[in-house]
Design an enzyme around this catalytic site. Structure first.
Site, mmCIF file in Angstrom:
data_model
loop_
_atom_site.group_PDB
_atom_site.id
_atom_site.type_symbol
_atom_site.label_atom_id
_atom_site.label_comp_id
_atom_site.label_asym_id
_atom_site.label_seq_id
_atom_site.Cartn_x
_atom_site.Cartn_y
_atom_site.Cartn_z
ATOM 1 N N LYS A 1 27.338 -28.545 21.893
ATOM 2 C CA LYS A 1 26.581 -28.508 20.646
ATOM 3 C C LYS A 1 27.470 -28.958 19.504
ATOM 4 O O LYS A 1 28.451 -28.294 19.173
ATOM 5 C CB LYS A 1 26.050 -27.099 20.345
ATOM 6 C CG LYS A 1 25.026 -27.107 19.197
ATOM 7 C CD LYS A 1 24.645 -25.701 18.755
ATOM 8 C CE LYS A 1 25.522 -25.206 17.634
ATOM 9 N NZ LYS A 1 25.340 -25.992 16.367
ATOM 10 N N GLU B 1 40.454 -18.438 3.738
ATOM 11 C CA GLU B 1 40.320 -19.877 3.970
ATOM 12 C C GLU B 1 39.231 -20.443 3.070
ATOM 13 O O GLU B 1 38.067 -20.057 3.157
ATOM 14 C CB GLU B 1 39.983 -20.151 5.439
ATOM 15 C CG GLU B 1 39.942 -21.631 5.766
ATOM 16 C CD GLU B 1 39.667 -21.916 7.224
ATOM 17 O OE1 GLU B 1 40.295 -22.814 7.793
ATOM 18 O OE2 GLU B 1 38.810 -21.220 7.811
ATOM 19 N N CYS C 1 41.227 -27.954 9.266
ATOM 20 C CA CYS C 1 41.823 -26.636 9.494
ATOM 21 C C CYS C 1 43.339 -26.670 9.373
ATOM 22 O O CYS C 1 43.980 -25.631 9.224
ATOM 23 C CB CYS C 1 41.419 -26.095 10.869
ATOM 24 S SG CYS C 1 41.881 -27.166 12.246
#
Length: 479
Positions: free
Chosen positions: A173, A383, A282
Site C-alpha cells: 500500500k 518531529e 526522515c
C-alpha cells in the site's frame, strides 16, 4: 481526470465498494485524479491471490526472478521522465529532484536486489567427524509493504524489491496522498509479465486498507515506513500474531558542527540536509548543533544561504523548494512556528506561508530557521517533518553528544569535523542508526539502514533486507 486502480492478482480493478478518494496536486490545490477507497474486502482478495501465488513463486529459481525484475527495470528506465513528472505532480517536490534522485533511486533499488539475489550465500558448520550443519534461508510467504508519501516510488521499491527477490509474494500500500507512481509501476509489472498474485497493490486509507493488511491472518511479515505513532499501533496489532516486523519510523536528527570543520562546504551541505524535499525526509538534519566559537559566523553564513533558496512551482527550473505535500501537513508545520515562538524561540528567517503567483491555492512555505530554544522544548523534541530547523550552540564534545542524544528518536545524524579522533569518538557515542561524517545522504545500498529508540525496529538494505524477508532454517546431518 485519471482514475487510479488497484492491482490485484495480475489485474487492475476499482475498489470493490466503488468508493474513491480525491488526489490533490499540492502545487495548485486542485483534484487531478481519483484513488480507490479500498477496505478489508479488497485486502482479502489481494492476500488470497498472493497466498495462491506463493508456492510457485517461492520455487522459481533466483535466476528467473532476477530476469523478471530486470525486465521491469528496463521498462522503468524507458519511462523515467514520465515517472519523474508524475512524482512531482503528486508530491509537490521539484521536478529536478524527481529526475535526479527519486526515480533513479527507485530503479536502482530494484536492480540492486534483482542482482543481489544471485549472489547470496549461507553458513555451514562442520563438527569434526560428527555432523554437518547448514543454513537454508527460505521465503516467508505473503508480506505486507506500506510506504510513506515523502519519497513515494523511492521507498515503495525499497521494500517490495527485496521481498519479491527473496521469493515472497507481496501486498503493498502506497500512501493515499501520493499513489500515482505506484499505479504506474503496476502497469509496468503487467507489461513485464509478472505472474498473477506475486505483486499486489491496494490503494486507500491507512485506517481502512492499511489496518486490514496488518491484521490479516495470512500475512507473515510487515515492512512499514512512516510515523512513530502508527508504527506503535502496527506493533500492537501484529506482535500477538507473531508476524515479523520492520518499522522505519520518525527522526529528529542532529547535525553536529565542530569548529575545525571545512566551513564553506559544511554550510552548503547542512542547508541541503535541512531543506531537501521541503524538509520532508526522515533523515533531514532538523537540529543543528554548532560549536560556540563559530556559532555566530556559522549562523550568519547559514541564514544567508537559506535566504537564497528559491521556493515555487515544482515544474520550473531553478526551484530549490517545491510545495508541501498537503494542506493539512502545511498547517501542521506552520503550527510549530507558533509553538516555537511561544517557547521563546527567535525566528531568524522564514516562518510564513507563501502564495506564488498563479499558484495561490498551493501549499508553500518559507524555509524557516529558529534559535534560542532549549533542548527539551517541543520544537526540539517532536518531529516536524518540514522546512523548519533550529540552531543551538555547544561548548565541548560532551555537551554536543548530550544535545544530540536527548530526543526519543535515534535515526540519523551528521558530524562535521576535520579531526579524525573527533569523528570516530563522536560517531561511537551517538545513539543513532546512521552517522554520516562530513557528508549527508551518501548512501550505499549494501549497508544496514534503520534507527534506534522510537525511530524504529529492524534494519533495511543489503543483506539485512534479504535476512528480514527470509527465515533461517538449520539442517543438521550426522555423519
Amino acid at each position: 481526470m485519471i482514475t487510479i486502480q488497484n492491482y490485484i492478482n495480475g489485474k487492475h480493478q476499482p475498489a470493490i465498494s466503488g468508493g474513491t478518494i480525491d488526489n490533490i496536486n499540492p502545487a495548485n490545490g486542485s483534484v487531478y485524479s481519483l484513488i480507490p477507497d479500498s477496505d478489508s474486502s479488497d485486502v482479502d482478495q489481494a492476500v488470497a491471490g498472493a497466498k495462491i501465488a506463493f508456492p510457485e513463486w517461492s520455487l522459481t529459481s533466483a535466476q528467473k526472478r532476477s530476469e523478471l525484475m530486470l525486465k521491469l527495470v528496463s521498462l522503468m528506465e524507458r519511462d523515467q521522465e514520465k515517472l519523474a513528472l508524475a512524482e512531482s505532480i503528486d508530491n509537490g517536490k521539484p521536478l529536478s529532484v524527481s529526475r535526479t534522485i527519486d526515480i533513479p533511486r527507485a530503479i536502482s533499488n530494484i536492480r540492486f536486489f534483482a542482482t543481489a539475489i544471485l549472489h547470496t550465500s549461507t553458513e555451514t558448520h562442520a563438527v569434526e567427524d560428527q555432523s554437518l550443519n547448514y543454513t537454508l534461508r527460505q521465503p516467508l510467504g505473503v508480506c505486507v509493504c506500506i510506504s510513506p508519501w515523502n519519497l513515494p516510488l523511492y521507498l515503495f521499491t525499497w521494500k517490495i524489491a527485496p521481498a519479491i527477490a527473496a521469493g515472497n509474494t507481496v501486498v503493498a500500500k502506497p500512501s493515499e496522498i501520493t499513489p500515482m507512481t505506484a499505479f504506474l509501476l503496476s502497469e509496468l509489472c503487467v507489461e513485464a509479465g509478472f505472474p498473477a498474485g506475486v505483486f499486489n497493490i491496494v490503494h486507500g486509507l491507512g485506517p481502512k486498507a492499511g489496518s486490514a493488511m496488518i491484521a490479516h491472518k495470512d500475512v507473515s511479515a510487515i515492512s512499514f515506513t512512516g510515523g512513530t505513532k502508527t508504527g506503535a499501533e502496527i506493533a500492537r496489532v501484529a506482535a500477538p500474531q507473531f508476524k515479523k516486523l520492520s518499522l522505519e519510523l520518525g527522526g529528529k536528527n542532529p547535525t553536529l558542527v565542530f569548529a575545525d570543520c571545512d566551513f564553506e562546504n559544511t554550510v552548503k551541505e547542512t542547508v541541503r540536509a535541512a531543506f531537501s524535499n521541503q524538509g520532508q525526509i526522515c533523515l533531514c538534519g532538523s537540529r543543528i548543533i554548532i560549536e560556540a566559537s563559530i556559532y555566530v559566523r556559522f549562523k550568519d553564513a547559514f541564514i544567508k544561504r537559506v535566504k537564497e533558496l528559491k521556493v515555487g512551482d515544482p515544474m520550473k527550473d531553478g526551484i530549490d523548494i517545491g510545495a508541501i505535500v498537503s494542506k493539512g501537513h502545511m498547517e501542521k508545520v506552520l503550527s510549530y512556528v507558533e509553538i516555537a515562538r511561544g517557547e521563546g524561540g527567535i525566528l531568524l528567517t522564514g516562518g510564513n506561508q507563501l502564495k506564488p503567483e498563479g499558484l495561490e491555492n498551493g501549499y508553500y512555505m518559507e524555509p524557516t530557521v529558529i534559535e534560542g530554544l532549549s533542548q527539551q522544548c517541543r520544537t526540539n523534541q517532536e518531529e516536524i517533518f518540514g522546512p523548519v530547523v533550529t540552531l543551538m550552540p555547544f561548548n565541548n564534545e560532551d555537551e554536543a553528544i548530550e544535545a544530540a542524544n536527548c530526543t526519543p528518536y535515534g535515526l540519523a545524524s551528521s558530524v562535521w569535523t576535520t579531526n579524525l579522533n573527533t569523528a570516530h569518538n563522536v560517531a561511537r557515542r551517538l545513539q543513532m542508526g546512521i552517522v554520516w561524517v562530513n557528508c549527508w545522504m551518501l548512501r550505499d545500498l549494501r549497508t544496514p539502514f534503520g534507527g534506534v529508540k522510537q525511530s524504529g525496529v529492524g534494519r533495511e538494505g543489503g543483506w539485512e533486507a534479504i535476512k528480514f524477508f527470509t527465515e533461517a532454517k538449520n539442517v543438521c546431518l550426522k555423519f
